[in-house]
Scaffold this motif. Sequence first.
Motif, short mmCIF file in Angstrom:
data_model
loop_
_atom_site.label_atom_id
_atom_site.label_comp_id
_atom_site.label_asym_id
_atom_site.label_seq_id
_atom_site.Cartn_x
_atom_site.Cartn_y
_atom_site.Cartn_z
N GLY A 293 91.45 49.10 118.29
CA GLY A 293 91.55 50.03 116.70
C GLY A 293 89.89 51.01 116.58
O GLY A 293 89.37 51.23 115.65
N ASN A 294 88.89 50.74 118.05
CA ASN A 294 87.60 50.85 118.11
C ASN A 294 87.24 52.58 117.69
O ASN A 294 87.88 53.22 118.58
N MET A 295 87.13 52.30 116.08
CA MET A 295 87.09 54.12 115.54
C MET A 295 85.73 54.65 117.37
O MET A 295 85.62 55.98 117.49
N ASN A 296 84.97 53.93 118.22
CA ASN A 296 83.83 54.47 118.71
C ASN A 296 84.60 54.51 120.22
O ASN A 296 83.77 55.28 120.91
N HIS A 297 85.57 54.15 120.07
CA HIS A 297 86.74 54.39 121.42
C HIS A 297 85.64 52.98 122.83
O HIS A 297 86.47 52.38 123.20
N VAL A 298 84.69 53.31 122.71
CA VAL A 298 83.37 52.76 122.94
C VAL A 298 82.67 52.16 122.41
O VAL A 298 82.18 52.35 121.69
N ASP A 299 81.83 50.90 122.54
CA ASP A 299 81.10 50.24 121.73
C ASP A 299 79.33 51.10 121.92
O ASP A 299 79.80 51.91 122.60
N TYR A 300 78.77 51.58 120.31
CA TYR A 300 77.92 52.87 120.63
C TYR A 300 76.57 51.38 120.70
O TYR A 300 76.28 51.78 119.89
N THR A 301 76.17 51.05 121.74
CA THR A 301 75.29 50.98 122.41
C THR A 301 73.93 51.19 122.50
O THR A 301 74.46 52.02 123.49
N PRO A 302 72.88 50.76 123.09
CA PRO A 302 72.09 51.47 124.34
C PRO A 302 72.35 51.98 125.62
O PRO A 302 72.20 52.73 125.97
N HIS A 303 73.26 50.79 125.44
CA HIS A 303 73.09 50.54 126.88
C HIS A 303 74.56 51.29 127.43
O HIS A 303 75.29 51.45 128.69
N GLN A 304 75.10 51.38 126.48
CA GLN A 304 76.19 52.65 126.54
C GLN A 304 76.58 53.78 125.83
O GLN A 304 76.97 54.47 125.06
N ALA A 305 75.20 54.43 125.98
CA ALA A 305 74.63 55.65 124.85
C ALA A 305 74.09 56.85 125.93
O ALA A 305 73.67 56.16 127.37
N PHE A 306 73.95 57.87 125.06
CA PHE A 306 73.57 59.14 126.61
C PHE A 306 73.99 59.19 127.73
O PHE A 306 75.11 59.27 128.05
N GLY A 307 72.75 59.00 128.77
CA GLY A 307 73.38 58.80 129.97
C GLY A 307 73.93 58.27 130.54
O GLY A 307 74.30 57.96 132.01
N PHE A 308 74.56 57.05 129.96
CA PHE A 308 75.18 55.20 129.97
C PHE A 308 76.42 55.67 129.63
O PHE A 308 77.32 54.66 129.73
N ARG A 309 76.71 56.78 128.80
CA ARG A 309 77.96 56.44 127.68
C ARG A 309 79.38 57.25 128.75
O ARG A 309 79.32 58.36 129.66
N PRO A 310 80.94 56.42 129.66
CA PRO A 310 80.92 55.60 129.48
C PRO A 310 80.59 54.06 130.10
O PRO A 310 80.00 53.03 129.97
N LEU A 311 79.70 54.96 131.43
CA LEU A 311 79.03 54.07 132.63
C LEU A 311 78.49 55.51 133.36
O LEU A 311 79.11 56.76 132.81
N PRO A 312 77.93 54.94 133.81
CA PRO A 312 76.54 55.91 134.39
C PRO A 312 77.56 57.26 135.03
O PRO A 312 77.19 58.47 135.32
N GLU A 313 78.50 56.38 136.37
CA GLU A 313 78.81 57.80 136.95
C GLU A 313 79.82 58.68 136.08
O GLU A 313 80.92 58.99 136.51
N LEU A 314 80.66 58.12 135.29
CA LEU A 314 80.96 58.91 133.97
C LEU A 314 80.48 59.84 132.98
O LEU A 314 80.95 60.67 131.82
N SER A 315 79.34 59.84 132.85
CA SER A 315 78.42 60.60 132.08
C SER A 315 78.17 61.66 131.14
O SER A 315 78.39 62.51 131.37
N ASP A 316 79.21 62.65 133.23
CA ASP A 316 78.96 64.02 133.00
C ASP A 316 80.30 64.32 133.38
O ASP A 316 80.39 65.81 132.96
N TYR A 317 81.28 63.50 131.93
CA TYR A 317 83.15 64.56 131.26
C TYR A 317 83.53 64.15 132.69
O TYR A 317 84.78 64.94 132.60
N ARG A 318 83.78 64.25 134.29
CA ARG A 318 83.90 64.39 135.66
C ARG A 318 84.70 63.33 135.87
O ARG A 318 83.58 61.72 135.65
N THR A 319 85.60 62.52 136.04
CA THR A 319 86.04 61.20 137.13
C THR A 319 86.16 61.19 138.51
O THR A 319 86.49 62.31 138.54
N PRO A 320 86.75 60.37 138.73
CA PRO A 320 86.57 60.11 140.77
C PRO A 320 88.36 60.59 140.63
O PRO A 320 88.35 60.94 142.00
#
Length: 354
Positions: A293-320
């Motif tokens: 029920g996480n309203m943030n979809h994934v936790d909003y912590t420093p290691h999952q914020a900015f260019g690390f959100r939700p993972l560094p390799e996904l942070s530009d909104y593109r996927t594999p």
Amino acid sequence: MARVALMPARQYLEECFTSPEMRSLMAFFAMQTKTSLDQPGSAFGMVELPWSHAGGVTRARGGMSAVCDAIVRALEESGGTVLRDSHVGEVIIRGGCAVGVRTADGQEIGARRAVISAVSPVRTFTRLIDPDQLDPAFLRRVRSIQIDNTGVIKCFYALDEAPVFSESGDDGSNRGFRTAAGMLCPSVDHADTMWRYIRDRRLPTKIGWSWCTHTSTLDPSLAPAGKHTLGLHVWVPVELADGGTWDARAKETMAMRLLDEYTRCAPNVKDALIAWTARSPTDYEELMDNPNGNMNHVDYTPHQAFGFRPLPELSDYRTPIEGLYLSGAGMHPGPAVTGLPGHNTAQVVLSDLE
Ligand SMILES: Cc1cc2nc3c(=O)[nH]c(=O)nc-3n(C[C@H](O)[C@H](O)[C@H](O)COP(=O)(O)OP(=O)(O)OC[C@H]3O[C@@H](n4cnc5c(N)ncnc54)[C@H](O)[C@@H]3O)c2cc1C
């Protein structure tokens, strides 16, 4: 700034503030990222929350669903179609490209240009995509994205009259108190007790903080004439100890604990209560299909914020998967009703289509 972002909130509180009131207010901000005051990086919320609200806060007349209705209208006016009450069961992938979606009731909808998933990135990759389409190492990283056991309970109260903050000298006529939102921040001690209970997976006996919404004060259309609404929410454990569940009794316990804390500021509310209802983390998971029920979809912590959100390799909104993009609260800049993840995803999709 970087030092503050890495600090445990408690250290920042002790370093910078002496008054108990300021310490509890700043602790309130820190806890918005779902972190206890001793977690490294928990001071992050103290900076992030005031900063993100510095430009002011607006509310849609008629409630938040009016925002969704406006977006749907804009889309339909541009020739789009919105399927409400339709659940996507699968992203269809052919030749490594996302070519559409299949709804839970089996309807196939083709995508000429792109598929954008605005649900939790964890759910996108673990439920909507055939695992054979993904590199196992990537899938393992997605599965390990942090979504902890802290969720939210939101309680809604119908009132016979508006709250009067008589404990603070309000007599009901002071416009300064007639705001749509309030922050309840009892004390740092309350916050510590709350986190102890959450860690032990029990219902907190003390309310560490609560957002309070008195939206009918500013928008009378939300309640019958002369009546009022009150919303209170706070963190709680998602899974409860000893096989406990979020049944009616657990919800009532928290709804009354929240109300008790609130009435210490606005005592008239207790007698003004007409009815209440509540949404637990389990209700939110059922309603929104967000993990825990996480309203943030994934936790909003420093290691999952900015260019690390939700993972560094996904942070530009593109996927594999070619043609599949991510959006929503699980992406930078994260949760809240800002429209920014959607804006950013749109820019990336448009630039790829050029
Ligand atoms: C109690 C509470 C209070 C809050 N207070 C505030 C506040 O004061 N200010 C603020 O800015 N933010 C607040 N938020 C946070 C805000 O609501 C979220 O950050 C925001 O709604 C995220 O928007 P979203 O569209 O990314 O995701 P969501 O709102 O989670 O929407 C995702 C949507 O996708 C749908 N969905 C999921 N899976 C599928 C599927 N497979 N197929 C089709 N649809 C699917 C869900 O049903 C849902 O409608 C609050 C949240 C809660 C729970």
